[in-house]
Structures are given as structure tokens and as C-alpha cells.
Design a protein around this motif. Structure first.
Motif, PDB file in Angstrom:
ATOM      1  N   GLN A 180     -58.620  58.255 -54.379  1.00  0.00           N
ATOM      2  CA  GLN A 180     -57.732  57.594 -55.329  1.00  0.00           C
ATOM      3  C   GLN A 180     -57.720  56.078 -55.153  1.00  0.00           C
ATOM      4  OE1 GLN A 180     -56.160  58.981 -58.014  1.00  0.00           O
ATOM      5  NE2 GLN A 180     -57.508  60.673 -57.396  1.00  0.00           N
ATOM      6  N   GLN A 181     -57.880  55.610 -53.909  1.00  0.00           N
ATOM      7  CA  GLN A 181     -57.840  54.165 -53.686  1.00  0.00           C
ATOM      8  C   GLN A 181     -58.957  53.451 -54.432  1.00  0.00           C
ATOM      9  OE1 GLN A 181     -58.037  52.949 -49.592  1.00  0.00           O
ATOM     10  NE2 GLN A 181     -57.746  50.780 -50.054  1.00  0.00           N
ATOM     11  N   CYS A 182     -60.081  54.133 -54.665  1.00  0.00           N
ATOM     12  CA  CYS A 182     -61.191  53.514 -55.392  1.00  0.00           C
ATOM     13  C   CYS A 182     -60.778  53.125 -56.803  1.00  0.00           C
ATOM     14  CB  CYS A 182     -62.382  54.474 -55.447  1.00  0.00           C
ATOM     15  SG  CYS A 182     -63.151  54.758 -53.854  1.00  0.00           S
ATOM     16  N   HIS A 183     -59.857  53.867 -57.382  1.00  0.00           N
ATOM     17  CA  HIS A 183     -59.417  53.593 -58.743  1.00  0.00           C
ATOM     18  C   HIS A 183     -58.287  52.562 -58.775  1.00  0.00           C
ATOM     19  CE1 HIS A 183     -61.859  57.027 -60.034  1.00  0.00           C
ATOM     20  NE2 HIS A 183     -61.337  57.680 -59.016  1.00  0.00           N
ATOM     21  N   ARG A 184     -57.551  52.449 -57.670  1.00  0.00           N
ATOM     22  CA  ARG A 184     -56.457  51.478 -57.606  1.00  0.00           C
ATOM     23  C   ARG A 184     -56.898  50.130 -57.064  1.00  0.00           C
ATOM     24  NH1 ARG A 184     -54.062  55.688 -54.688  1.00  0.00           N
ATOM     25  NH2 ARG A 184     -54.096  54.324 -52.878  1.00  0.00           N
ATOM     26  N   ASP A 185     -57.819  50.156 -56.096  1.00  0.00           N
ATOM     27  CA  ASP A 185     -58.156  48.929 -55.366  1.00  0.00           C
ATOM     28  C   ASP A 185     -59.593  49.007 -54.856  1.00  0.00           C
ATOM     29  OD1 ASP A 185     -58.117  46.560 -53.938  1.00  0.00           O
ATOM     30  OD2 ASP A 185     -56.997  47.393 -52.235  1.00  0.00           O
ATOM     31  N   LEU A 186     -60.557  48.949 -55.783  1.00  0.00           N
ATOM     32  CA  LEU A 186     -61.958  49.035 -55.386  1.00  0.00           C
ATOM     33  C   LEU A 186     -62.340  47.869 -54.475  1.00  0.00           C
ATOM     34  CD1 LEU A 186     -64.688  50.450 -55.578  1.00  0.00           C
ATOM     35  CD2 LEU A 186     -65.167  49.121 -57.642  1.00  0.00           C
ATOM     36  N   THR A 187     -61.789  46.695 -54.734  1.00  0.00           N
ATOM     37  CA  THR A 187     -62.099  45.532 -53.893  1.00  0.00           C
ATOM     38  C   THR A 187     -61.684  45.785 -52.452  1.00  0.00           C
ATOM     39  OG1 THR A 187     -61.796  44.033 -55.764  1.00  0.00           O
ATOM     40  CG2 THR A 187     -61.712  43.071 -53.563  1.00  0.00           C
ATOM     41  N   GLY A 188     -60.490  46.332 -52.260  1.00  0.00           N
ATOM     42  CA  GLY A 188     -60.032  46.635 -50.909  1.00  0.00           C
ATOM     43  C   GLY A 188     -60.899  47.673 -50.228  1.00  0.00           C
ATOM     44  N   VAL A 189     -61.314  48.685 -50.983  1.00  0.00           N
ATOM     45  CA  VAL A 189     -62.192  49.709 -50.420  1.00  0.00           C
ATOM     46  C   VAL A 189     -63.512  49.100 -49.985  1.00  0.00           C
ATOM     47  CG1 VAL A 189     -63.490  51.814 -50.935  1.00  0.00           C
ATOM     48  CG2 VAL A 189     -61.134  51.572 -51.726  1.00  0.00           C
ATOM     49  N   ARG A 190     -64.072  48.231 -50.802  1.00  0.00           N
ATOM     50  CA  ARG A 190     -65.371  47.647 -50.469  1.00  0.00           C
ATOM     51  C   ARG A 190     -65.270  46.721 -49.258  1.00  0.00           C
ATOM     52  NH1 ARG A 190     -69.401  46.299 -55.275  1.00  0.00           N
ATOM     53  NH2 ARG A 190     -70.774  46.681 -53.491  1.00  0.00           N
ATOM     54  N   ARG A 191     -64.130  46.085 -49.070  1.00  0.00           N
ATOM     55  CA  ARG A 191     -63.941  45.263 -47.865  1.00  0.00           C
ATOM     56  C   ARG A 191     -63.900  46.139 -46.618  1.00  0.00           C
ATOM     57  NH1 ARG A 191     -62.355  39.932 -47.877  1.00  0.00           N
ATOM     58  NH2 ARG A 191     -62.478  38.947 -49.936  1.00  0.00           N
ATOM     59  N   GLN A 192     -63.233  47.270 -46.721  1.00  0.00           N
ATOM     60  CA  GLN A 192     -63.212  48.187 -45.590  1.00  0.00           C
ATOM     61  C   GLN A 192     -64.611  48.744 -45.316  1.00  0.00           C
ATOM     62  OE1 GLN A 192     -60.995  48.951 -43.325  1.00  0.00           O
ATOM     63  NE2 GLN A 192     -62.414  50.414 -42.353  1.00  0.00           N
ATOM     64  N   GLU A 193     -65.334  49.069 -46.367  1.00  0.00           N
ATOM     65  CA  GLU A 193     -66.712  49.545 -46.195  1.00  0.00           C
ATOM     66  C   GLU A 193     -67.559  48.498 -45.480  1.00  0.00           C
ATOM     67  OE1 GLU A 193     -67.033  52.443 -50.154  1.00  0.00           O
ATOM     68  OE2 GLU A 193     -67.805  50.390 -50.229  1.00  0.00           O
ATOM     69  N   MET A 194     -67.369  47.231 -45.854  1.00  0.00           N
ATOM     70  CA  MET A 194     -68.137  46.162 -45.225  1.00  0.00           C
ATOM     71  C   MET A 194     -67.803  46.058 -43.740  1.00  0.00           C
ATOM     72  SD  MET A 194     -70.427  43.777 -45.770  1.00  0.00           S
ATOM     73  CE  MET A 194     -71.056  43.686 -44.087  1.00  0.00           C
ATOM     74  N   ARG A 195     -66.537  46.214 -43.385  1.00  0.00           N
ATOM     75  CA  ARG A 195     -66.167  46.185 -41.968  1.00  0.00           C
ATOM     76  C   ARG A 195     -66.856  47.305 -41.204  1.00  0.00           C
ATOM     77  NH1 ARG A 195     -61.052  44.582 -44.031  1.00  0.00           N
ATOM     78  NH2 ARG A 195     -60.327  46.744 -44.176  1.00  0.00           N
ATOM     79  N   GLU A 196     -66.881  48.497 -41.787  1.00  0.00           N
ATOM     80  CA  GLU A 196     -67.519  49.627 -41.113  1.00  0.00           C
ATOM     81  C   GLU A 196     -69.018  49.410 -40.964  1.00  0.00           C
ATOM     82  OE1 GLU A 196     -66.530  53.283 -43.043  1.00  0.00           O
ATOM     83  OE2 GLU A 196     -64.379  52.842 -43.070  1.00  0.00           O
ATOM     84  N   ALA A 197     -69.670  48.851 -41.997  1.00  0.00           N
ATOM     85  CA  ALA A 197     -71.104  48.596 -41.919  1.00  0.00           C
ATOM     86  C   ALA A 197     -71.407  47.543 -40.857  1.00  0.00           C
ATOM     87  CB  ALA A 197     -71.630  48.144 -43.277  1.00  0.00           C
ATOM     88  N   ALA A 198     -70.590  46.485 -40.789  1.00  0.00           N
ATOM     89  CA  ALA A 198     -70.797  45.437 -39.787  1.00  0.00           C
ATOM     90  C   ALA A 198     -70.648  46.000 -38.380  1.00  0.00           C
ATOM     91  CB  ALA A 198     -69.813  44.287 -40.021  1.00  0.00           C
ATOM     92  N   GLU A 199     -69.665  46.873 -38.187  1.00  0.00           N
ATOM     93  CA  GLU A 199     -69.487  47.494 -36.876  1.00  0.00           C
ATOM     94  C   GLU A 199     -70.685  48.371 -36.512  1.00  0.00           C
ATOM     95  OE1 GLU A 199     -65.810  49.575 -37.140  1.00  0.00           O
ATOM     96  OE2 GLU A 199     -64.595  47.737 -37.196  1.00  0.00           O
ATOM     97  N   ALA A 200     -71.220  49.085 -37.493  1.00  0.00           N
ATOM     98  CA  ALA A 200     -72.375  49.945 -37.228  1.00  0.00           C
ATOM     99  C   ALA A 200     -73.577  49.136 -36.766  1.00  0.00           C
ATOM    100  CB  ALA A 200     -72.724  50.753 -38.475  1.00  0.00           C
TER     101      ALA A 200
END
Length: 340
Positions: A105-125
Motif C-alpha cells: 500500500q505504501q507504494c500507492h501513497r508514497d512511492l518516493t519514500g519507498v524508493r528512498r528506502q530501496e536505495m538504502r537497502e541497495a547501498a547496504e548490500a
């Protein structure tokens, strides 16, 4: 003959010119483009220890860093280098490309926020550091006639305004090497093309005290590379190896487009000069890609070829050396060649 792992292009084993200090443009010898550098030599199986060296990769949107050069960055982090990814925009106008992500559901409310979290996870990986340059996604316009880009978005800005945060970052981080896209952006997304422009601008301007005088103490990067993630030679070699091994290749249509007389209009003709060994880091690349769950299907295009197969056929990330202020010999297997 098409170069293959068993039949590499002859020019790659021949003597090649030295790229000398203050070269305005690097012009590698004919025949390097799309060739496979022989990878049987043990010296080229891993990047050298790289403590004290710094690399900056410039990308347009979160997820671009994982689909272009992720394994290379993980390899250099493991070798001791400092690696920073600068992402120009937040990907605000991106689409949900993974159907499974629509359930979040967050993808529909706040895609920008989701993509920032995704970027954090990718950087950590990948073990990299990450910086947002702070621009607004321009979107990918469609239609005939093409609609204008949103006012104030990244690709609509004057070059000096768009390049300023990157020049400031270069002067603060002090990278030895900068990597970005070629003139087409890798593919013709307006934000990718602007990322190319600001990268070239920052590479040439950051060391000049007269330019961007309030952006920090000057720093002159030593080498500029263009990413060649979609190297036609790579796809051709993998396609042919799959067919020879009796597997169905997912790249047949792509190869046909390469062979068509019209080709792919936006595909540039830069010649691969540098192949970085990344075979041990493909799983980290996959982890970073899958972190971008709104953009990457977990069993999609990027995972079409098993990693063990890639390690045998093409265990490299490919780059084009565009400018060097140090002497280096082509072909290269190390982005810091000539700087160490």
C-alpha cells in the motif's frame, strides 16, 4: 569472426597505445569495441587492493546504480576503495515495474519514500556510500507530439545549476575516478542524458578554481569513464554460449535488433576499453537489484542468465575510458590503472 571467450578479438592481445596525461579525448584503437578481453590470466580475476582510492558513480534514479556497475562497486569496496554513488533524482515519476509490488500500500501513497528506502537497502548490500543530489525526476515523456518535461525537473535546468551539487560533491569527496553514462544516457531518458552532461561538466570543472568558486576547494579527478552495461558484444557472447550449450537464450530478439540495418538509433559506438573482473560479486549485485522491488522483477531480465554461467562466459563489468590525466595502457582491467 564474432569475438567469443574462446576466440577473443586479436586486437586485444596486441600492443595498444598509452593514454597520456591531459588527453582531451581518449581514442582507443579500432577493434576494441564489443570485444571480450581474455580472462584466463589469474592477474585479471580480481581487482587489486585499492585502499586509499576513491570512485564516484553518477546515476539518474534509484535503481540505476544496481543495474549498471553494482558488482564492480562491490568488488572495489571489498578491495578497500571508497565508493560513493550520487543519485540525481528521487525517481518520483517512476512506474511500478514489478507487479508484485502493487500489493504494498505504501507504494500507492508514497512511492518516493519507498524508493528512498530501496536505495538504502541497495547501498547496504553493496557497501557503498550514497548521496542524493536533490533534483526532481523529469519522467519519461511519451506521445506524438512529445509533451514538455515538468517545469523545474532535472532535465530542464541550466547546466551550471544542475552540475553545481555534483561539483561540490567532487570537491568534498575528491574521487580519483568518475563514472557515468555516455551521450545517449545509456538509453535516451532525459534524466540519464542530463546525468551524463553534469558528470562531464564536473570532471572538467571541479579542478578549476575559477569555475564554481563557492563550491569548495578545487579537486581534479584523474579519469572519466562511461558505463557500457548494455554492451552488444556482451549480450552476443552470452547468447551464443547459451545456444551452444543447448539452452534457450532470452537475448535472441535483442541480437536481431543489433544486426538490423537500422540498428538501435540511440546506441553509441564507443569502444570498450576496460573490463573489471566481478565474478565473485554477482550475488551482491542481485541483492542490490532485488532491493529495488518496485522497479525490478525478482525473476526478470537482469536474472535471465545464471551467475555461474556468467562467471564462465563474461565475468566483467564493461567501461569506456573517455579521458585520463595519467598514463595507462589499453586494454585495462582496473579503473585505477595509472593512478596506483
Amino acid at each position: 569472426m564474432t569475438p567469443t571467450p574462446d576466440h577473443p578479438a586479436d586486437t586485444l592481445s596486441a600492443s595498444t597505445p598509452v593514454i597520456r596525461r591531459d588527453a582531451a579525448t581518449v581514442k582507443p584503437p579500432r577493434g576494441l569495441r564489443d570485444a571480450v578481453v581474455p580472462h584466463a590470466e589469474a592477474a585479471h580475476e580480481h581487482v587489486p587492493r585499492s585502499k586509499g582510492l576513491r570512485l564516484l558513480a553518477v546515476h539518474a534514479h534509484p535503481d540505476d546504480e544496481s543495474s549498471k556497475g553494482a558488482a564492480m562497486m562491490a568488488a572495489y569496496v571489498d578491495a578497500g576503495a571508497e565508493v560513493v554513488v550520487a543519485t540525481a533524482t528521487g525517481g518520483e515519476r517512476g512506474d511500478l515495474l514489478n507487479e508484485a509490488a502493487r500489493e504494498l500500500q505504501q507504494c500507492h501513497r508514497d512511492l518516493t519514500g519507498v524508493r528512498r528506502q530501496e536505495m538504502r537497502e541497495a547501498a547496504e548490500a553493496l557497501g557503498i556510500d550514497h548521496v542524493w543530489l536533490g533534483f526532481e525526476d523529469s519522467g519519461l515523456p511519451e506521445g506524438d507530439p512529445m509533451p514538455p518535461l515538468p517545469a523545474g525537473s532535472f532535465a530542464t535546468l541550466p547546466l551550471e545549476q544542475a552540475a553545481y551539487p555534483l561539483v561540490r560533491l567532487v570537491r568534498r569527496f575528491r574521487p580519483h575516478v568518475i563514472i557515468s553514462y555516455d551521450e545517449s544516457g545509456g538509453y535516451p531518458h532525459p534524466d540519464h542524458i542530463m546525468s551524463h552532461k553534469i558528470s562531464v561538466e564536473a570532471y572538467h570543472a571541479a579542478g578549476d578554481a575559477q569555475r564554481y568558486p563557492d563550491a569548495g576547494e578545487p579537486w581534479e579527478p584523474q579519469k572519466l569513464y562511461y558505463d557500457r552495461a548494455f554492451n552488444p558484444g556482451r549480450f552476443r557472447a552470452i547468447h551464443e554460449a547459451l545456444v551452444e550449450a543447448g539452452y534457450e537464450s532470452p537475448y535472441g530478439e535483442r541480437i536481431a535488433r543489433y544486426d538490423d540495418d537500422g540498428g538501435i538509433p540511440w546506441l553509441t559506438k564507443h569502444e570498450v576499453t576496460t573490463q573489471v573482473p566481478v565474478g565473485d560479486y554477482l550475488e551482491l549485485r542481485d541483492r542490490a537489484l532485488r532491493a529495488h522491488r518496485t522497479q525490478v522483477e525478482p525473476d526478470g531480465f537482469f536474472f535471465a542468465t545464471p551467475n555461474d554461467f556468467l562467471r564462465k562466459v563474461w565475468p566483467y563489468d564493461d567501461y569506456v575510458l573517455i579521458d585520463s590525466r595519467v598514463e595507462t595502457q589499453l586494454p585495462e582491467h582496473d579503473l585505477f590503472a595509472g593512478i596506483r
